[in-house]
Design an enzyme around this catalytic site. Structure first.
Site, PDB file in Angstrom:
ATOM      1  N   ARG A  77     108.588 -42.569 -43.028  1.00 44.65           N
ATOM      2  CA  ARG A  77     108.928 -41.280 -43.619  1.00 44.65           C
ATOM      3  C   ARG A  77     108.622 -41.328 -45.101  1.00 44.65           C
ATOM      4  O   ARG A  77     108.910 -42.324 -45.781  1.00 44.65           O
ATOM      5  CB  ARG A  77     110.357 -40.846 -43.337  1.00 44.65           C
ATOM      6  CG  ARG A  77     111.408 -41.791 -43.724  1.00 44.65           C
ATOM      7  CD  ARG A  77     112.771 -41.190 -43.478  1.00 44.65           C
ATOM      8  NE  ARG A  77     113.709 -41.823 -44.386  1.00 44.65           N
ATOM      9  CZ  ARG A  77     114.929 -41.427 -44.589  1.00 44.65           C
ATOM     10  NH1 ARG A  77     115.397 -40.392 -43.950  1.00 44.65           N
ATOM     11  NH2 ARG A  77     115.716 -42.055 -45.437  1.00 44.65           N
ATOM     12  N   THR A 124     109.586 -36.510 -49.569  1.00 43.99           N
ATOM     13  CA  THR A 124     109.795 -35.317 -48.727  1.00 43.99           C
ATOM     14  C   THR A 124     110.673 -35.617 -47.516  1.00 43.99           C
ATOM     15  O   THR A 124     111.179 -34.698 -46.866  1.00 43.99           O
ATOM     16  CB  THR A 124     108.444 -34.792 -48.199  1.00 43.99           C
ATOM     17  OG1 THR A 124     107.883 -35.793 -47.319  1.00 43.99           O
ATOM     18  CG2 THR A 124     107.472 -34.530 -49.339  1.00 43.99           C
ATOM     19  N   ASP A 169     113.024 -52.794 -44.115  1.00 42.69           N
ATOM     20  CA  ASP A 169     113.129 -53.783 -45.201  1.00 42.69           C
ATOM     21  C   ASP A 169     114.059 -54.923 -44.814  1.00 42.69           C
ATOM     22  O   ASP A 169     113.797 -56.086 -45.110  1.00 42.69           O
ATOM     23  CB  ASP A 169     113.651 -53.115 -46.483  1.00 42.69           C
ATOM     24  CG  ASP A 169     112.584 -52.282 -47.176  1.00 42.69           C
ATOM     25  OD1 ASP A 169     111.401 -52.402 -46.804  1.00 42.69           O
ATOM     26  OD2 ASP A 169     112.958 -51.506 -48.083  1.00 42.69           O
ATOM     27  N   ASP A 216     117.857 -49.878 -45.523  1.00 46.59           N
ATOM     28  CA  ASP A 216     116.547 -49.608 -44.920  1.00 46.59           C
ATOM     29  C   ASP A 216     116.287 -50.647 -43.840  1.00 46.59           C
ATOM     30  O   ASP A 216     116.110 -51.837 -44.121  1.00 46.59           O
ATOM     31  CB  ASP A 216     115.471 -49.669 -46.006  1.00 46.59           C
ATOM     32  CG  ASP A 216     114.102 -49.301 -45.451  1.00 46.59           C
ATOM     33  OD1 ASP A 216     113.679 -49.905 -44.443  1.00 46.59           O
ATOM     34  OD2 ASP A 216     113.456 -48.410 -46.015  1.00 46.59           O
TER      35      ASP A 216
END
Ligand code: PRP
Ligand code: URA
Length: 214
Positions: A108, A112, A208, A205
């Site tokens: 993503r 945005t 990550d 995340d």
């Protein structure tokens, strides 16, 4: 919506809650993190198999003939969304050893929050009888999940289950508005998205944390 809907299956077994807690801890290192994602993927796949049909088969025990049950050999695809979905494959395959794995790469856009597809190892046409299990640890805005389901619908698929580890109420509502027939299996529905589109309390995340990047 949403978290209370019968299409949202929150799997809150004590072992699932324990593994989820380990995932959330910021000290959990990538090796352990991926192992826990895999463990949870196995548990959640097991839950997702609950409504599969079984057929009766005749077998013989050492003592006599009897009837046993076998899960119907479904045509099944496991579709991990890269990157973090990679860590779910082995756990899901432990439950569904005969499934195909079809990888899709979607990230993503950080500004945005829109999904960007960058890899799709999926044939243009698929058998519509196939059940697709989309795998991604995080359902945040729902953009990635929606893009993945759209991608398979364009190829003829009508049967889906979405398996994640943590879902946000916003993401559940968005998926359900566009794909209301798709059940969502998750270990927890967290509070909300923060201003940057991260799930809170969440785990950060997932990609990550799986791969030690940031
Ligand atoms: C994460 C996660 C989902 C997506 C969820 O991937 O693994 O795919 O975000 O967010 P959404 O519901 O708002 O679409 P990310 O985009 O960070 O890519 P990565 O796995 O490559 O890090
Ligand atoms: N993607 C993640 O990996 N984590 C979030 O909290 C939201 C999206």
């Amino acid at each position: 919506m949403a978290a209370g809907s019968s299409m949202v299956k929150v799997c809150d077994h004590p072992l699932i809650r324990q593994a989820l807690g380990e995932l959330r801890r910021k000290e959990t290192v990538p090796l352990e993190f991926r192992a826990r994602v895999g463990e949870l993927a196995r548990y959640l796949s097991y839950e997702a198999a609950r409504d599969l049909s079984v057929a009766s088969v005749e077998i013989e025990t050492p003592l006599m003939k009897t009837t046993a049950e076998r899960v119907d050999e479904e045509k099944m695809i496991l579709a991990p969304i890269l990157r973090a979905g990679l860590a779910m494959i082995d756990g899901a395959m432990a439950t569904f050893p005969h499934a195909q794995v079809r990888h899709i790469g979607i990230f993503r856009d950080e500004k945005t929050l829109q999904p960007v597809e960058y890899y799709c190892k999926v044939p243009a046409v698929l058998d519509p009888e196939t059940l697709v299990l989309v795998l991604d640890p995080m359902l945040a805005t729902g953009g990635s999940a929606i893009a993945a389901i759209d991608l398979f619908k364009k190829r003829g698929i009508t049967r889906f289950k979405f398996i994640c580890l943590i879902a946000a109420p916003e993401g559940i509502a968005n998926v359900q508005s566009l794909h209301p027939e798709v059940p969502i299996y998750t270990a927890n529905v967290d509070q909300k998205l923060n201003e940057r589109g991260y799930i809170v309390p969440g785990l950060g995340d997932a990609g990550d944390r799986c791969f030690g990047t940031h």
